[in-house]
Design a protein around this motif. Structure first.
Motif, PDB file in Angstrom:
ATOM      1  N   ASN A 266       0.838  -1.206   0.000  1.00  0.00           N
ATOM      2  CA  ASN A 266       0.000   0.000   0.000  1.00  0.00           C
ATOM      3  C   ASN A 266       0.873   1.256   0.000  1.00  0.00           C
ATOM      4  N   SER A 284      -2.049  -5.847  -2.540  1.00  0.00           N
ATOM      5  CA  SER A 284      -1.835  -5.573  -1.120  1.00  0.00           C
ATOM      6  C   SER A 284      -3.164  -5.648  -0.374  1.00  0.00           C
ATOM      7  N   GLU A 285      -3.077  -5.891   0.934  1.00  0.00           N
ATOM      8  CA  GLU A 285      -4.293  -5.961   1.743  1.00  0.00           C
ATOM      9  C   GLU A 285      -4.914  -4.575   1.902  1.00  0.00           C
ATOM     10  N   ALA A 286      -4.090  -3.581   2.181  1.00  0.00           N
ATOM     11  CA  ALA A 286      -4.587  -2.205   2.304  1.00  0.00           C
ATOM     12  C   ALA A 286      -4.501  -1.508   0.949  1.00  0.00           C
ATOM     13  N   LYS A 287      -5.316  -0.489   0.781  1.00  0.00           N
ATOM     14  CA  LYS A 287      -5.355   0.218  -0.494  1.00  0.00           C
ATOM     15  C   LYS A 287      -4.144   1.144  -0.658  1.00  0.00           C
ATOM     16  N   LYS A 289      -2.491   4.568  -2.232  1.00  0.00           N
ATOM     17  CA  LYS A 289      -3.090   5.897  -2.379  1.00  0.00           C
ATOM     18  C   LYS A 289      -2.382   6.662  -3.489  1.00  0.00           C
ATOM     19  N   THR A 310      -7.239   4.271  -3.261  1.00  0.00           N
ATOM     20  CA  THR A 310      -7.768   5.543  -2.769  1.00  0.00           C
ATOM     21  C   THR A 310      -7.217   6.656  -3.641  1.00  0.00           C
TER      22      THR A 310
END
Length: 338
Positions: A266, A284-287, A289, A310
């Protein structure tokens, strides 16, 4: 009889006075009309001359490409006119002006209106003691970049000229501030954001299924200008990873890839990313940006991109890095006022 003669004399005097007054009035009126006409001609000539100076600034390469554009880029980057000895004054060569006109300095100003960056150029002219001023107002940035969305996509915007230029993207250096990396004839590029103080970014270049990179490049800062093009047969993929400190995962600049863009961590990216003819994948697990702008040309599965990443259209990063894109600065006059 004498009374009649006296009356004739008096009448003649009165008539003569009337004729003289009328003649004087007609002469004065004719002279005044002539002065008004001459003044009007002078005003028109001075007005045309002032407008011609503005048109010269926008139509002549030595003023437009070599003077105006660099000043606008510098102002966008530094918010001031500090790169030129004349600051915001554009000085025209006197040999380009009318022989009777010596006013060769134009005033350049930059301002915002409803969030859009605009500029004005003021020119003065004097013809036979008659002074006129012309002010041209123009948009500084190519209007396509003024859309509210953080994504510019060929599937939603009908502008073949823009996307044709995008497919042949070449970044332009500005004031020797950018190290532009242009890549071709590789089928895979891996980019690692590290936590090292000297080598902030490691880039590995792979050619056609090789297990080991053909080339490795290190960057001393996390700002990059990376252009990856295919070999006219196979697309090249760019994969972005993060190594080391989890807190140190920021990238800045411009990334353009003719092929797939893969995020494996991320990453926070500040700037402009272009994906041409490929797909944007997030593993990835998180977005990740993106603060700035995402440009997509004939990309696959783009409707799901905003679910994966994001996206924020950040005007600062868009303008800060946009000056390196061709035709980002595109001044167009939309009104000239007297």
């Amino acid at each position: 009889m004498r009374n009649q003669r006296g009356s004739v004399i008096v009448f003649s005097l009165i008539l003569g006075s009337v004729i003289m007054t009328l003649a004087t009035y007609l002469l004065y009126s004719s002279t005044l009309d002539n002065k008004i006409m001459n003044t009007s001609i002078k005003k028109v000539q001075a007005s045309y001359s002032a407008e011609d100076k503005i048109n010269l600034c926008f139509g002549d390469k030595k003023y437009f490409d070599d003077d105006l554009i660099p000043r606008l880029k510098h102002y966008i980057k530094y918010k001031r006119f500090s790169n030129h000895i004349n600051k915001n004054k554009i000085v025209l060569d006197k040999k380009d002006l009318e022989t009777w006109d010596s006013l060769n300095i134009l005033d350049l100003e930059i301002f915002r209106e409803n969030g859009i960056l605009k500029g004005s150029i003021k020119a003065n002219s004097c013809y036979q003691n008659v002074n006129k001023t012309a002010i041209a107002v123009f948009n500084v940035i190519n209007p396509i970049y003024n859309v509210s969305s953080p994504i510019i996509s060929s599937s939603k915007i009908d502008d073949s000229e823009f996307f044709n230029d995008f497919s042949d993207l070449t970044l332009s250096d500005f004031e020797n501030k950018a190290e532009i990396i242009e890549v071709k004839n590789y089928d895979m590029v891996n980019l690692y954001v590290t936590d090292k103080s000297t080598n902030k970014v490691k880039i590995e270049f792979y050619r056609y299924g090789q297990d080991k990179p053909s080339q490795i490049k290190y960057l001393t800062k996390n700002e990059m200008f990376l252009v990856i093009k295919n070999d006219d047969v196979n697309n090249c993929s760019l994969s972005i990873f993060q190594e080391g400190n989890e807190l140190d995962k920021m990238l800045m600049g411009i990334i353009y890839v003719q092929g797939d863009l893969n995020f494996y961590d991320n990453i926070n990216f500040n700037g402009i990313i272009g994906v041409d003819g490929g797909k944007l994948n997030v593993y990835s697990e998180a977005k990740p940006k993106i603060n700035g702008l995402l440009i997509l040309n004939e990309c696959k599965e783009e409707d799901s991109i905003e679910e994966k990443i994001t996206l924020t259209k950040d005007r600062f990063f868009l303008e800060y890095y946009g000056i390196f894109l061709p035709n980002f600065i595109k001044p167009e006059i939309y009104v000239i006022k007297q």
